[in-house]
Design an enzyme around this catalytic site. Structure first.
Site, PDB file in Angstrom:
ATOM      1  N   GLY C 239     -36.284-143.675 -12.621  1.00  0.00           N
ATOM      2  CA  GLY C 239     -36.166-142.935 -13.867  1.00  0.00           C
ATOM      3  C   GLY C 239     -35.307-141.704 -13.686  1.00  0.00           C
ATOM      4  O   GLY C 239     -34.426-141.661 -12.821  1.00  0.00           O
ATOM      5  N   SER C 240     -35.600-140.699 -14.502  1.00  0.00           N
ATOM      6  CA  SER C 240     -34.760-139.511 -14.486  1.00  0.00           C
ATOM      7  C   SER C 240     -35.103-138.611 -13.308  1.00  0.00           C
ATOM      8  O   SER C 240     -36.186-138.690 -12.728  1.00  0.00           O
ATOM      9  CB  SER C 240     -34.976-138.721 -15.777  1.00  0.00           C
ATOM     10  OG  SER C 240     -36.295-138.214 -15.787  1.00  0.00           O
ATOM     11  N   GLY C 244     -38.680-137.645 -11.418  1.00  0.00           N
ATOM     12  CA  GLY C 244     -38.865-137.654  -9.970  1.00  0.00           C
ATOM     13  C   GLY C 244     -39.340-136.314  -9.440  1.00  0.00           C
ATOM     14  O   GLY C 244     -40.164-136.241  -8.522  1.00  0.00           O
ATOM     15  N   GLU C 261     -35.917-143.553  -7.280  1.00  0.00           N
ATOM     16  CA  GLU C 261     -34.596-144.027  -7.711  1.00  0.00           C
ATOM     17  C   GLU C 261     -34.281-143.275  -8.996  1.00  0.00           C
ATOM     18  O   GLU C 261     -34.633-143.706 -10.078  1.00  0.00           O
ATOM     19  CB  GLU C 261     -34.609-145.535  -7.939  1.00  0.00           C
ATOM     20  CG  GLU C 261     -35.019-146.366  -6.731  1.00  0.00           C
ATOM     21  CD  GLU C 261     -33.898-146.535  -5.717  1.00  0.00           C
ATOM     22  OE1 GLU C 261     -32.735-146.158  -6.017  1.00  0.00           O
ATOM     23  OE2 GLU C 261     -34.180-147.042  -4.616  1.00  0.00           O
ATOM     24  N   CYS C 295     -28.088-147.177 -14.076  1.00  0.00           N
ATOM     25  CA  CYS C 295     -28.170-146.086 -13.088  1.00  0.00           C
ATOM     26  C   CYS C 295     -26.811-145.912 -12.430  1.00  0.00           C
ATOM     27  O   CYS C 295     -26.440-144.814 -12.036  1.00  0.00           O
ATOM     28  CB  CYS C 295     -29.154-146.414 -11.969  1.00  0.00           C
ATOM     29  SG  CYS C 295     -30.662-147.155 -12.522  1.00  0.00           S
TER      30      CYS C 295
END
Lengths: 507, 507, 507, 507
Positions: C239-240, C244, C261, C295
Site C-alpha cells: 500500500g501507501s 507502511g 511493499e 506500484c
C-alpha cells in the site's frame, strides 16, 4: 480371494490401446518376454544405424532452437508432461508391472516419482541459478550463468523402466537439452508408452522443435553407437558396473560428460539400540521388495552380535510368509525375478554364500500358475560368520547376507569394505552412532539413512553413489547443473583495463 | 638502462638458499634448462616407482586422519600457507621467472594468485555448505553433506608452475584431502620451493599428518603411474588436450574423478562500437604476454571488416615495439619461449598460416645476450582472409591470427568453430552484442568476457572450459565440490516407516 | 466495432455465479463501487472484532498442525490451487477488471502471475534449503534449518487485488504458515472469489486444518486490529508509504516481522543511444497502462537533453491516441481511474507540475457511456525544465513528468533523488551506461531494468524496493526465507565437550 | 599459589600504553568502574551532539567512496585487521578482562572470535553472491546483485565488549559500509583499544576513506541520537529486550533496517538417556561461566523427573567448588558480577525463586581482596517444582532454575513457554528426542543444540534468536545479506519488448 487377470500379452495390448499407442506389438520383431509368465509380451522393431543417426541429428538440430526458448517456457512443457502422467498413471503403472514385474503399489510409486520430478523441474525452470560474484577490479561485474549443454542420452535399466528416464528428461528439458532415450531391451513397451504420453504434452505445448525427445529401441550395439556419438553431450547411464566401465572411458575420451548410476551393494547396520520392529519391516521391504531388483535393494545386513540371531530369525520368518505371486494380484508383495539369467545368478549367489561358510534359508523357486518360464522365488537369507567373498558382489535378487559385528567402528568398516558405494543405512536410537555413520569417517556411500532402509526415496535429494557406483547424481539438490554448461563472465564497464592480481603490462 | 643479473643458475641457487631449500641442484640428476639462457638451470633427482608408491601410500594414510580434522582447523593450515607465501613472494616469483620465463610482474601476479586462493579457501573452510532439504515424509529430516574425497593428484604445466597447484591444493586441503603434486618436468624448482614454503606452514600448524602433501618429480611414466593409482580419488590435470585425452579414460575406467584443464584456442571479437584503444591494449597483452604461453592467451582475433586493417595495423605496431628480453629486466614485457620445441612449433604455425593464405608479420627470433639456445621472439600477426585450418589448433606461442567478420552472428560462429572451449571475449560498447555473446547461443566457452581480454583472471569465479578444454573447473564458485563427496542422508525420527511416493508394503 | 456488455453489477453477479460463490452481494452491507461506471458493484458485510479474532485464533490453531505437514505435501495444496486458478482464470480475471478497472489482458496477466507463483512454490516445497556447515569442533555437526514461522497477515491494495495475495500465500503455505487476508475495501469480490477457488483446492487436498486460510473484510480498523495481534508472526503489507509508516513501528514494537511493499516513484532514463521505438513503447505502457495505478508505473522520465523534445513529442502523440474506455472492450488499452479521490489527486498533481514550471498536455477527463461518476482520463505529460517538488511524490495516476539531463551521472542522481526506491530503468545501447546503472553507485532501487520499463515483471526474481518503499521482497529468489524462522543447530556426537574459539573451562 | 596483579586501573594503563593508545584515561571525564575491584578504571570524555553528527556525516561521505572499492579490496582491510588483532590478542583480551570481568581464557576466546570473523569475512569478500536467474522472456537476462547498504550503527553491550562489534564490522566493511560503534558505557576502553588496532590496519591498507570507522562514546542519549539518524541505514543493536523495544519502532518508522540481539532465557533439557558427566560439565560452564552474563547463559534446566535430584545435586556440588575470584588469576573460573545493579538483580531473582516456591542454594556474595564495591558471588541453583513466574525473565547473573518434566513433549513445551527465543539445548543420546527437538514443532529458538550447552559458539553459523530476542542474525551463513541491498535487474538485449505473464499492450 484370487483375482483373475488376462494374459500379460493381452493385458499389455489393452493398456496400450487405452493409451492410444499404435503399431505395437510389431509382428516379426524382436520378442520381449514378460517376467510374469515367461511368455512373449510383445515384439518390437529395433532402430537401425541410420534411424539412430537420424534421431541424433534431429536432436542436435532441436538443441539449437530449444536452448533459446526461455527456461520457464521449457518448464511449461514439463508441467504438461506431469499433467499427462497424472492422467495416465494407472495405465503406465500397469505396463511397469507387466514389463518389470513390480507389484502394483511399487509400479504406481514409480510413476509418482516421474510426476514428482516434473513438479520439481517446473520450479527449477525459474531458477537455474548461477551467481553474481564480487569482482576485485573496479568497474567490473562478474557473473556465472548456466547454459544448455546439448543433447542428452539416457540409458535406462529394466528395473526402473520409466522413473530414471523421467529424472533425467525432466531436468534435461528445463535445462534446454533434447533427450534421446535408449531403454533396456527388456522394457521397450513402457518406453514407447511414455513417449506417447510425452507426445500429448508436446502437442498441447505447441511449438517445441521436432526431434526434441526420441526413443531408440535396440541392443548393446545401438547403445554403443549412441555412446560414441560426439553430438551427445551427456550420457546418463543406469545399469551394471560392467556397463559403466565400458561406457565411461569412451565418453571421457571424447570429452563428453557422464552420469553413471551403476551397481550398489547396500548394507544396513542394526545396532543394539535399534527399534527392532521398525528394523525388521525395513529389512524385509528393502531386501525382498521388487524381488531384490532395485539398485538400492538391501544385500548386506550387519547386526550387532547380541542381536544377530534374533534379527535373522525374524527376517527369516517374514521371508517365509511373504506373499509371492502375480504382481497384479492384490496382497502379493513379491513378484517374479526378471528371467532365467536372474534366477541363475540368484542360485549361484546362494551357492557362493554356502561355499563362503554360510547357512542359507529360503530361496526356493515357486511355480505360479503353471508358467515354467517364469521365475518366482522365495527370498533367501544367508547367515555368515564374517564378511565373505560373495558379499563383495551385487546380485540382483532377493538374497540377504547377514553378518555379526562387535563394535560400531567394525560395523562401519564392514559396510565400507565393498567396491560399490550407492546406499547404506543404520538402525539405531543412539545419536552418536547415527551421526558417526553420517560423518566423514562413516558411510562412504552417496546415500546414508538412519532408521529407514537404503532406499534413495525422495526426489528432492541427489541420488547416486561413489566408487564403482560411478559417482553420478540425479534428481534433486543441484544435480541439474550436470545438464548445463557453466559460463564465467566478467564485464568491464569502466574505461580502464586493470589486470587481476596486480599484474602490470603497460605498453 | 640495463640492469645486470647473475646467470640464471646462480640466481636460482641464491634464491633457493634464501628460501632455505637444500639438496638442490642435485648433481648427476636430470638436467633442467632455463628458458632465459638455454643453459642448465639445475639438476634434479626423479622419484622412482617405489618412492612414488610410498608417497601415495602416505597420502592414503594421511587422508584417514586429515578427513576428521575439522574443516576450519584445516583452513588454519591454508591460512598459514598464505602467510608464508606472502613472506616468500619475491623469492618464489623469482624462481617462476627463472623456470617459466615470465616477466617479474606476471611472476609476482602468479604468486599473488596463490595467496588469493588461500584467503578464499580459509573462508570456505567454515562453509563447505551442503543443504538441509524439505522431506516429504513426516518425522524425517533430509540433508546433504559434503565429505572429504581422498588424496588428490595435481598435474601441473610449466606455464603456471605454482598457481595451478595452489588453486587445487588450497581447496583440496580445506576439503580434507591430501595432495600429491606432479609438476612439469620443466619446472621442478618452483615446486620444490613451494613445498619448502608449505613445510614452514605445516611446522607452525603442528599436528598435520605425515605425508599430507608431497611432490613427485618425474617424467611421463611417473605421471602415468600416478594416474592409474586407484588410491588417488581425483586427478586434476593441466596441460595439453593430448595429455587429457590420455588421462581421462584411464581415470574414468577406474571410476576416479578428473578435473581437466586442457588446450584453449581463445578468441576476441572486435565489434564496430569497440573502444579501440582499450581493445589494442587488451589484444597485445593477451596475445604477446607470457610469450603467448598462457592457457588463456589470445590466438584468434575476429574483427569487423570495417576495422580489421586498422586494428591489425595497431597491433602490428605494438608488437614491433614490445620490449623483448631477459624477463628479469625492468621494462621488458616479453620473455623467451620455453625451449626449442616451442620455437619450432611457433615457426610451423606461422608457416601454416602462410599456407592457409595468410600474411604473417613479426615472428623473428631475437638473440639476447648471446644465448644461442634461448628462444626470444618477436610476436607475430597472421592476417587471414577467412578462418583457416591452422586456426583450429592451439600453438603455445605469440602468434595471433586475424580474420574479418561481417555480422555479429558470423563472428560468434567463427569464435565457436574450434574444438577447444576455454576462453573468449568481445570488445563492444553495444549491450545487445555483449549480452548475446554471453547468452545460451553465444560463446560456447567456459569463460566469456566483455571489454577485457580472454584472461580467466580472478580466483572468485570458476576457471575452466568446455569441449576439448576438458570441462573441469577450478578456483572459485562451487569448484570445491569436486574435491568432496556428497552424501544425501535421511533421518527417520518418527516411530513409523512411511515409504516415499506413497508406496505401500505392509507385512 | 464496439461490444456490448452488461452492467458491471450484473456482470459481477454472473461471474460469481459461474464460480459458485454464493451469499454476495450482501444487501444492506457496505457498498463497493465499480470504477467502470461509478455505480455500486456489490455490497459486503464486514467482519466485526469477534469474527476477526476468531479467524486469528483458528489460524493459530491451524499453524500447530500445518507446520508438521511435510513441505512437499503442503506444496500439493498449492499445486491444486494452481490447477483451480487455471480453470477459473477467465472468471477471476473478469472480476479483476470489474473491481480494479484493468483491461482484460492485464487482468488475465495478473491471474497468470498467481498461477506462476503457485508453480514456483510447488518446486520450492521440496527445497526450503538450509545449510549444513563445517564445524570447527571435532565430532560436531552444524546445520541450519528453516522452520514454519506462524500465521501470516496479507494486506493487499486495490491495484493488484489478487496477485499480491498469491505471491504471499503460495510461499506462506508451502513454508508451513496459515494466511489471513485483509484485501482492500475497494476489492472484496476478487478476494471472496479467490477464497472460493482456494476452497476447491482445499477440498481436493483433503486434510488441511480448519482455518488455514481466511479472508477478513473490513476497513482500516480491521487492518489495525490484525496488525497489532501478536499471533500474526508476519505482516506483509502492500500500500501507501503512509500506511507502511503506521504499520511498521507497531509490528516492530511487538517483535513481529514485516514485508512492506509501499510507494514507488519510478523513473526511466533515456540515453542518446537508446532504441527510441522501443523506448516509446515501453514508456507508454509503463506510464499509461493500468491508468498509472501500478506500484511500478512510470512517473518520471529523464531524457538526454538532445532527445527530450523528440521523446516527449512521441509520447504525447501516443498518449493522445491511446484508446480509453470500458476495459472490457477489446482494443481499449486504458481503463478508468479508480474513483473520484484518484481523479482529484491526478488533477492536483498536474496543477503542481504547472506550479513547478512545467507544461502539461493531456489529462482531460473523458465521459464514457454517460457514467458521471466514473473517471476516465487521457494520460498526461508534464514537461519540466528540471526536477521539481511535485516529482518527489507518488501520485497513482497516468501523469508522466519529463526532465532533461546532461550527463549520465546527473541522470542517475536525478533518478535516485526521491524518497522512494522501488523501480527504475534505463534505455541505452551502451553497456557502460547499462552496467553503471546496475552498479553499487547506480540506481538505488530494488528493481533496475535495462531496455524495458520499470515493471517488476517476473516471479522468479525478488520484488520490492528500498527507502520509503519499505525494504520488503516478495516472490522469487530467497524471498521465501522471510516466511520461515531459521534455526542454527549443532549436534555434538563425540564423547567430549570442546568449546569453540579455544576457550578452556575445566572443572 | 596466588599471582599478584597490579590494580586494574594501573593494569589498564599499562596495556593501553603497550597498544599505543594515548589520551586515556581522560581526567575529569566520565568515570568507568572496574568490576574486579569496583574502583574507577578510567575516565572518558563523551562525544557531544556535534561530534556525533560529524561522525555520521563523515561516515555518509565515506560510504560514497567505499561502496565503489571492489569487495575483495575491502576484504584486504579486514584481513589486515585480523592480522593486527592476532598481534594484539593478549593486550585486547586483558582489557576485556578488566572491563567486562571475564576470565582470561574467555577473554582470549572473545578476541579469537574477532579474528575468526575476519577470516570468514575475507573469504566472503570474493563471494557476496547474488543470483543469475532464468528469465521467462526471450532475449532477457535476469540477475540479482547485492550492493552496499550505507553506514551501519553497532550498539554493543558490556558482556561481549568487542566480539559483537567485530561480527558486525567485519561483515559491514566487506559489504561496503562504514561503521559507527556505540559501545556500552561500561566498556569504553576496549572500544578505544579496538579502534586503535583498526587504525593500524587502516594505515597499512592505505587509501580507505576518512571516517570509515568511528567510535562514539556516550550514554543513552547518544545512542538515541544515532538511532534516529536517517543516514544510518542499519542499526545492529545488542542489549536488553527493553532497549530493543525502544529502538525497533524508531528505526522501523524511518524505514531503516535493524538487527536486534536482545534477551535470552536459555534452557537445557536433560533427558533420561543423557550422558550425565557431559551434561553437568555443560551446565556448569553455561550457567556459571562469565558469571551468568552471557546472552546465551543457561538459565533454565528442565530435567526428567527421574534424574532431577541427581543432576541438581551434581550441579550444586560443582557450583560450590567453582574457583571464584580475580579473573586474571590462573585457575579462577568465575569472575565478578559487573556492578551493584547486577548484584541486586541477582538477589531479587533468587528471592523471586523462593517466592515461587523454590529452594535456592548458593548465591552468597564473596568478598575478594577487600574490595567492598566488587560483586563476586557463588552461583546459585533454584530448585522449583514447576515452571515459575520468575523463570519468564532474563536475569544477567549465575542463577540456574531447575524444574522436572515427565515426558519429552512437556519438556519442549516448558522450553518454549517464555517470551525470549535465543538459545536452547537438549542432552540426550536418543536420536528421536534430538531430532524432535530440532524439528518444526521442537525448540522455537534461533539456536538449538544437542549435547552441548546453549552457546552460539561458532562464527560459521548464524547467531540470533526469535520472539523477544528480536529476530536478528549475525555472523555466519547468509547474515551478510542484511548489510547489503538487493537489486533485481533484467536486461533486455533483444530488439523486442515482450511483457511478462503474456500481457499484450500493442500501440
Amino acid at each position: 480371494m484370487t483375482q483373475s487377470f488376462p494374459s500379460p500379452a493381452a493385458h499389455a495390448r489393452a493398456v496400450l490401446a487405452e493409451l492410444g499407442v499404435s503399431g505395437l506389438p510389431a509382428d516379426g520383431g524382436i520378442a520381449v518376454r514378460c517376467p510374469l509368465d515367461g511368455a512373449i509380451l510383445t515384439q518390437v522393431a529395433y532402430d537401425d544405424a541410420r534411424a539412430i543417426d537420424a534421431k541424433v541429428s534431429a536432436a542436435s538440430k532441436a538443441f539449437r532452437a530449444w536452448r533459446t526458448v526461455p527456461a520457464p517456457r521449457r518448464g511449461e512443457l514439463v508441467r504438461l508432461l506431469g499433467e499427462e502422467l497424472r492422467a495416465a498413471k494407472n495405465e503406465l503403472a500397469a505396463l511397469v508391472t507387466l514389463e518389470a514385474g513390480k507389484i502394483a503399489s511399487e509400479a504406481a510409486g514409480e510413476v509418482q516419482e516421474m510426476i514428482d520430478i516434473c513438479d520439481f523441474a517446473v520450479g527449477l525452470s525459474r531458477q537455474l541459478y548461477g551467481l553474481t560474484i564480487a569482482s576485485e577490479r573496479p568497474g567490473h561485474a562478474m557473473r556465472e550463468t548456466w547454459h544448455p549443454l546439448g543433447p542428452v542420452l539416457v540409458i535406462s535399466a529394466f528395473n526402473f523402466p520409466v522413473a530414471v528416464w523421467a529424472w533425467n528428461a525432466a531436468l534435461a528439458l528445463v535445462c534446454g537439452n533434447p533427450v534421446i532415450w535408449k531403454p533396456s531391451e527388456k522394457t521397450p513397451l513402457t518406453a514407447v508408452a511414455t513417449q506417447a504420453i510425452l507426445e500429448r504434452a508436446l502437442a498441447r505445448f505447441g511449438d517445441a522443435p521436432e526431434g526434441l525427445c526420441s526413443v531408440v529401441l535396440g541392443g548393446r550395439d545401438a547403445g554403443e553407437r549412441l555412446v560414441r556419438d560426439p553430438a551427445l553431450a551427456l550420457v546418463s547411464a543406469t545399469g551394471s558396473t560392467r556397463m559403466g566401465q565400458a561406457v565411461a572411458p569412451i565418453v571421457a575420451a571424447r570429452f563428453g560428460r557422464s552420469i553413471l548410476e551403476l551397481g550398489g551393494n547396500n548394507a544396513m547396520i542394526v545396532a543394539p539400540s535399534a527399534d527392532l520392529s521398525l528394523a525388521v519391516r525395513a529389512i524385509v521391504f528393502s531386501a525382498a521388495g521388487t524381488a531384490g531388483q532395485r539398485c538400492t535393494s538391501l544385500r548386506r545386513l550387519i547386526v550387532h552380535e547380541s542381536l544377530v540371531d534374533k534379527v535373522a530369525d525374524a527376517v527369516e520368518g517374514a521371508f517365509s510368509r511373504l506373499p509371492v505371486g502375480d504382481p497384479r494380484q492384490a496382497g502379493v508383495l513379491l513378484g517374479p525375478l526378471h528371467d532365467k539369467a536372474a534366477y541363475d545368478a540368484f542360485v549361484a549367489a546362494m551357492d557362493q554364500a554356502r561355499a563362503d561358510g554360510g547357512t542359507v534359508s529360503g530361496g526356493e523357486r515357486l511355480l505360479i500358475d503353471e508358467h515354467p518360464e517364469a521365475y518366482y522365488v522365495r527370498p533367501a537369507l544367508a547367515r555368515l560368520p564374517a564378511p565373505s567373498a560373495g558379499m563383495q558382489r551385487e546380485t540382483f535378487a532377493p538374497l540377504l547376507h547377514v553378518v555379526p559385528y562387535r563394535d560400531f567402528d567394525e560395523a562401519v568398516a564392514i559396510q565400507n569394505d565393498v567396491p560399490q558405494g550407492l546406499s547404506s543405512c543404520v538402525m539405531t536410537q543412539d545419536i552418536r552412532e547415527a551421526e558417526a555413520f553420517l560423518a566423514a569417517s562413516g558411510s562412504d556411500c552417496g546415500i546414508a539413512n538412519v532408521n529407514i532402509g537404503p532406499s534413495g526415496a525422495e526426489i528432492g535429494g541427489a541420488f547416486g553413489g561413489e566408487k564403482e557406483t560411478g559417482g553420478g547424481r540425479e534428481s534433486g539438490s543441484d544435480s541439474w547443473k550436470q545438464y548445463m554448461r557453466r559460463q564465467t563472465a566478467t564485464v568491464n564497464y569502466s574505461g580502464a583495463l586493470p589486470l587481476a592480481q596486480g599484474v602490470k603490462f603497460d605498453l
